[in-house]
Design a protein around this motif. Structure first.
Motif, PDB file in Angstrom:
ATOM      1  N   UNK A   2       0.762  -1.048   0.085  1.00  0.00           N
ATOM      2  CA  UNK A   2       0.066  -0.061   0.080  1.00  0.00           C
ATOM      3  C   UNK A   2       0.771   1.132  -0.032  1.00  0.00           C
ATOM      4  N   UNK A   3       0.372   2.315  -0.806  1.00  0.00           N
ATOM      5  CA  UNK A   3       1.150   3.519  -0.595  1.00  0.00           C
ATOM      6  C   UNK A   3       0.226   4.748  -0.292  1.00  0.00           C
ATOM      7  N   UNK A   4       0.670   5.665   0.602  1.00  0.00           N
ATOM      8  CA  UNK A   4      -0.082   6.830   0.800  1.00  0.00           C
ATOM      9  C   UNK A   4       0.947   8.014   0.806  1.00  0.00           C
ATOM     10  N   UNK A   5       0.269   9.180   1.373  1.00  0.00           N
ATOM     11  CA  UNK A   5       1.361  10.284   1.431  1.00  0.00           C
ATOM     12  C   UNK A   5       2.351  10.292   2.391  1.00  0.00           C
ATOM     13  N   UNK A   6       2.098   9.392   3.506  1.00  0.00           N
ATOM     14  CA  UNK A   6       3.128   9.490   4.646  1.00  0.00           C
ATOM     15  C   UNK A   6       4.290   8.361   4.169  1.00  0.00           C
ATOM     16  N   UNK A   7       3.776   7.432   3.679  1.00  0.00           N
ATOM     17  CA  UNK A   7       4.849   6.254   3.282  1.00  0.00           C
ATOM     18  C   UNK A   7       4.247   5.120   2.679  1.00  0.00           C
ATOM     19  N   UNK A   8       4.952   4.073   2.745  1.00  0.00           N
ATOM     20  CA  UNK A   8       4.447   2.890   1.901  1.00  0.00           C
ATOM     21  C   UNK A   8       4.675   1.633   2.827  1.00  0.00           C
ATOM     22  N   UNK A   9       3.407   0.583   2.540  1.00  0.00           N
ATOM     23  CA  UNK A   9       3.348  -0.409   3.407  1.00  0.00           C
ATOM     24  C   UNK A   9       4.012  -1.510   2.695  1.00  0.00           C
TER      25      UNK A   9
END
Length: 151
Positions: free
Chosen positions: A122-129
């Protein structure tokens, strides 16, 4: 009864073999059967320890198909290996400017040298899983092997 002189696989054997790994959904993961055979030294880390253990005692010339239960080939899935990575860490430790998409296998520089890899989940504005488990961890595997030679 005559004593068998056929060599068998030992924990430090040098092998020439063909092998194939097939996932439990029938997808071939790797196979040397249509190419040149592989050569490897047991105990040197070229195969997962569980796969090496499955080879022990097999005779030269044997052709075997082994079913390895979920978690017995590449270990069980470890939820602690699914981790959030900050965007800063991702930029510092991977290929600069790379555009990643969910499902990508991303290599990182390890502290102290070396490399390790994780699958982007997963990817979002604060980082990646990332999932740092082996992609086959927790899966049942069919391991087919033909032992050509043992030294």
């Amino acid at each position: 009864m005559p004593h068998s002189t056929t060599p068998v696989v030992t924990s430090d054997a040098y092998l020439t073999l063909h092998y194939r790994l097939v996932s439990n959904d029938g997808n071939e993961i790797i196979s040397t059967f249509s190419n040149s055979p592989a050569t490897l030294q047991l105990g040197s880390g070229q195969l997962a320890p569980e796969l090496e253990s499955a080879l022990l005692g097999l005779e030269e010339g044997s052709h075997t198909i082994l079913e390895l239960a979920a978690g017995n080939a590449f270990g069980p899935r470890n939820p602690d290996l699914v981790q959030q990575v900050s965007l800063e860490t991702l930029q510092e430790n991977s290929v600069y400017g790379e555009k990643y998409v969910v499902g990508d296998l991303v290599e990182f520089s390890a502290p102290g040298g070396g490399q390790f890899a994780g699958i982007l989940r997963a990817f979002n504005e604060s980082g990646a899983l990332f999932d740092f488990n082996h992609p086959l961890a927790g899966q049942a595997i069919t391991f087919e092997v033909k032992i050509i030679g043992i030294l």
